[in-house]
Design an enzyme around this catalytic site. Structure first.
Site, PDB file in Angstrom:
ATOM      1  N   LYS A  98     -24.738 -16.395 -15.713  1.00 44.83           N
ATOM      2  CA  LYS A  98     -23.633 -15.529 -16.125  1.00 44.83           C
ATOM      3  C   LYS A  98     -23.539 -15.516 -17.642  1.00 44.83           C
ATOM      4  O   LYS A  98     -23.457 -16.567 -18.275  1.00 44.83           O
ATOM      5  CB  LYS A  98     -22.329 -16.096 -15.574  1.00 44.83           C
ATOM      6  CG  LYS A  98     -21.628 -15.202 -14.584  1.00 44.83           C
ATOM      7  CD  LYS A  98     -20.304 -15.849 -14.236  1.00 44.83           C
ATOM      8  CE  LYS A  98     -19.530 -15.005 -13.283  1.00 44.83           C
ATOM      9  NZ  LYS A  98     -18.233 -15.618 -13.014  1.00 44.83           N
TER      10      LYS A  98
HETATM   11  C1  E4P Z   1     -15.843 -13.679 -11.449  1.00 47.97           C
HETATM   12  O1  E4P Z   1     -16.986 -14.009 -11.370  1.00 47.97           O
HETATM   13  C2  E4P Z   1     -14.750 -14.479 -12.013  1.00 47.97           C
HETATM   14  O2  E4P Z   1     -15.044 -15.831 -11.802  1.00 47.97           O
HETATM   15  C3  E4P Z   1     -13.443 -14.247 -11.341  1.00 47.97           C
HETATM   16  O3  E4P Z   1     -13.498 -13.259 -10.358  1.00 47.97           O
HETATM   17  C4  E4P Z   1     -12.248 -14.208 -12.227  1.00 47.97           C
HETATM   18  O4  E4P Z   1     -11.099 -14.021 -11.445  1.00 47.97           O
HETATM   19  P1  E4P Z   1      -9.615 -14.277 -11.963  1.00 47.97           P
HETATM   20  O5  E4P Z   1      -9.194 -13.105 -12.779  1.00 47.97           O
HETATM   21  O6  E4P Z   1      -8.793 -14.404 -10.711  1.00 47.97           O
HETATM   22  O7  E4P Z   1      -9.657 -15.551 -12.774  1.00 47.97           O
END
Ligand code: E4P
Length: 215
Positions: free
Chosen positions: A85
């Site tokens: 990522k």
């Molecule tokens: C995606 O890969 C992120 O980890 C995640 O969906 C972030 O979500 P949040 O806005 O609930 O922290």
């Protein structure tokens, strides 16, 4: 449509995987640090990969291009299922291009607009992660962004998968499926909510009670 779990919690991942419908996992630094220090980061990622047997996103922590590239190569070594990522920054995009060309699968994260998604795709990202819940939180329509990204990728036959992230409830998943998004990554709670309907429980209770009456 693929279901990913958005967590670094091994119990949640094991339970979701036991349904046989889990395709992958996404983690981020906040989710990993919530799980504490019992296991090193790499061991945790390796164990998740072994449970899921599908793509597992692990995020780089550096913000400068050279170190992002080193970290990406390092993370990709952990397991064949690791997807690196990268944040949607200028250095993140440059690093995405370089490591994608080397064959590393990259998920560009923290996407909040179709233009960002298009740039990430052109840099060779295997996945883009538009964050819908965080846009809803500031009174913008997160799902509209997803619809635009799906349409743009369809227009140009772009192979990058649209991974809907920051999912807060089952309707985000349903809307994403209606729009043709490739993947929704969701918290464990939302995954379990997808299965539930009160009329299913009431219906089953009645079937079983009626069967008892006939005996
Ligand atoms: C995606 O890969 C992120 O980890 C995640 O969906 C972030 O979500 P949040 O806005 O609930 O922290």
């Amino acid at each position: 449509m693929k279901f990913f779990l958005d967590t670094a919690n091994l119990d949640e991942i094991r339970d979701a995987a036991s349904f046989g419908v889990l395709d992958g996992v996404t983690t981020n630094p906040s989710l990993v640090s919530k799980e504490g220090e019992q296991k090193g980061f790499k061991d945790l990622v390796r164990e998740i990969c072994e449970i899921v047997k599908g793509p597992v996103s692990a995020e780089v922590l550096s913000t400068d291009i050279e170190r992002m590239i080193d970290e990406a190569r390092d993370l990709a070594e952990i397991h064949e299922h690791v997807v690196v990522k990268m944040p949607m920054t200028e250095d993140g995009i440059k690093a995405t291009k370089i490591v994608s060309d080397e064959g590393i699968n990259v998920n560009v994260t923290l996407i909040f607009s179709p233009s960002q998604a298009l740039v990430a795709a052109k840099a060779g990202a295997a996945y883009v992660s538009p964050f819908v819940g965080r846009l809803d939180d500031i009174s913008e329509f997160g799902m509209e962004m997803v619809g635009d990204i799906v349409q743009i990728f369809d227009n140009y036959n772009i192979k990058t998968e649209v991974l809907v992230a920051s999912v807060r409830h089952p309707l985000h998943v349903v809307e994403a499926a209606k729009m043709g998004a490739d993947i929704a990554t969701m918290p464990y709670k939302v995954f379990k909510q997808l299965l539930k309907h009160p009329l299913t429980d009431i219906g089953l209770e009645k079937f079983l009670a009626d069967w008892g009456k006939g005996k």
